[in-house]
Enzyme design. Sequence first.
Site, PDB file in Angstrom:
ATOM      1  CG  HIS A 190       0.945   0.042  -5.065  1.00  0.00           C
ATOM      2  ND1 HIS A 190       0.864   1.223  -4.359  1.00  0.00           N
ATOM      3  CD2 HIS A 190       2.273  -0.234  -5.169  1.00  0.00           C
ATOM      4  CE1 HIS A 190       2.082   1.631  -4.043  1.00  0.00           C
ATOM      5  NE2 HIS A 190       2.949   0.769  -4.530  1.00  0.00           N
ATOM      6  CB  CYS A 226       5.985  -1.001  -8.671  1.00  0.00           C
ATOM      7  SG  CYS A 226       5.973  -2.589  -7.815  1.00  0.00           S
TER       8      CYS A 226
HETATM    9  N1  NVA Z   1       3.385  -6.430  -5.022  1.00  0.00           N
HETATM   10  C1  NVA Z   1       4.408  -5.825  -4.196  1.00  0.00           C
HETATM   11  C2  NVA Z   1       4.560  -4.367  -4.506  1.00  0.00           C
HETATM   12  C3  NVA Z   1       5.616  -3.665  -3.703  1.00  0.00           C
HETATM   13  C4  NVA Z   1       5.696  -2.204  -3.968  1.00  0.00           C
HETATM   14  C5  NVA Z   1       4.046  -6.034  -2.740  1.00  0.00           C
HETATM   15  O1  NVA Z   1       2.869  -5.886  -2.387  1.00  0.00           O
HETATM   16  O2  NVA Z   1       4.942  -6.361  -1.955  1.00  0.00           O
HETATM   17  N1   CP Z   2       6.930   0.748  -5.372  1.00  0.00           N
HETATM   18  C1   CP Z   2       6.749   0.994  -4.064  1.00  0.00           C
HETATM   19  O1   CP Z   2       5.621   1.167  -3.574  1.00  0.00           O
HETATM   20  O2   CP Z   2       7.906   1.078  -3.352  1.00  0.00           O
HETATM   21  P1   CP Z   2       8.043   1.067  -1.778  1.00  0.00           P
HETATM   22  O3   CP Z   2       7.613  -0.284  -1.294  1.00  0.00           O
HETATM   23  O4   CP Z   2       9.526   1.314  -1.546  1.00  0.00           O
HETATM   24  O5   CP Z   2       7.200   2.153  -1.199  1.00  0.00           O
END
Ligand code: NVA
Ligand code: CP
Length: 311
Positions: A133, A268
């Site tokens: 990410h 996040c």
């Molecule tokens: N680790 C989480 C981050 C969401 C922004 C996911 O991948 O769902």
């Molecule tokens: N933190 C983040 O990526 O948020 P969303 O899943 O709302 O885009």
Amino acid sequence: MINSMYGKSILDLTELTKEEFLSIIDLAVAIKAKPKAYRGVLSGKILAMIFEKNSTRTRMSFEAGIIQLGGQAIVLDSKSTQMGRGEPIKDTAKVMSSYVDAIMIRTYSDQMVAELAKEASIPIINGLTDDHHPCQILADFQTIYEQKGTLEGIKLAYVGDGNNMAHSFLIGGSLIGMDVSIATPVGYEPKAQVVEIAHKNAKESGSVIEILNDPAEAVKNADVLVTDVWASMGDESEQQEREKVFKNFQVNNRLAVQAKKDYLFLHCLPAHRGEEVSADIIDGLHSAIYQEAANRLHAQKALMVKLMSEV
Ligand code: NVA
Ligand code: CP
């Protein structure tokens, strides 16, 4: 000066040098301070955004960002495109490259995004995959810089799942000289190849990288405490099992006393209060979660300027 990042794809932050990474943060801070000065910088440019997973922040901050810079966004739900019916990535990449100036994609497979980037002639931006990410890290590091005045020499402790966020903290932190300690339950550690990249970067940057199974040890003397959901998108069926495995990995006051007195808390989002973090921590005085979410806008505007503007 020629912009070395023009035309690059950002899949996992390994594409960036330390100088390039820090220059994005600097530009993000400058854009945040004087947003009107950057109006029109991407005039006429179009960003396509493909979503195979849900999003609030990524979708809104990229779309608002490109509009503020004078460009436009086209948002696609992959299910309603021919990609959702199995059209080859190669064909999708070639065709989309002839319509738009960059593609931001949120999906499951890192391999698919790598193939998209290989076949496309325009920048591909990873808006979250199973393993990375990168855009979130830009916003998080901007927030740390704003709060602490520096990035190098900061100790960041991440407690929880060895997931996409843990991976991106490892790569980003080790690139710029931040110490990164990760504590996960046994069996949920970050992937070995990512840890290897972090150790390799750390040899250059001087970062201390720790992969641990004890949250208290990871958090000791940390400047920044971070956690993330126990079950990421795609892992929902494991939610109940993970609640049991991760129960000693909650960021709460008992754990946070191990950190420095002026520690910063980041997440996040979306978050689950009472699971990976207690409500008093995430809603408390040390938390900068809304500043962090707001910085998605500024950091990604900076990223788009660097990738999509020649100057
Ligand atoms: N680790 C989480 C981050 C969401 C922004 C996911 O991948 O769902
Ligand atoms: N933190 C983040 O990526 O948020 P969303 O899943 O709302 O885009």
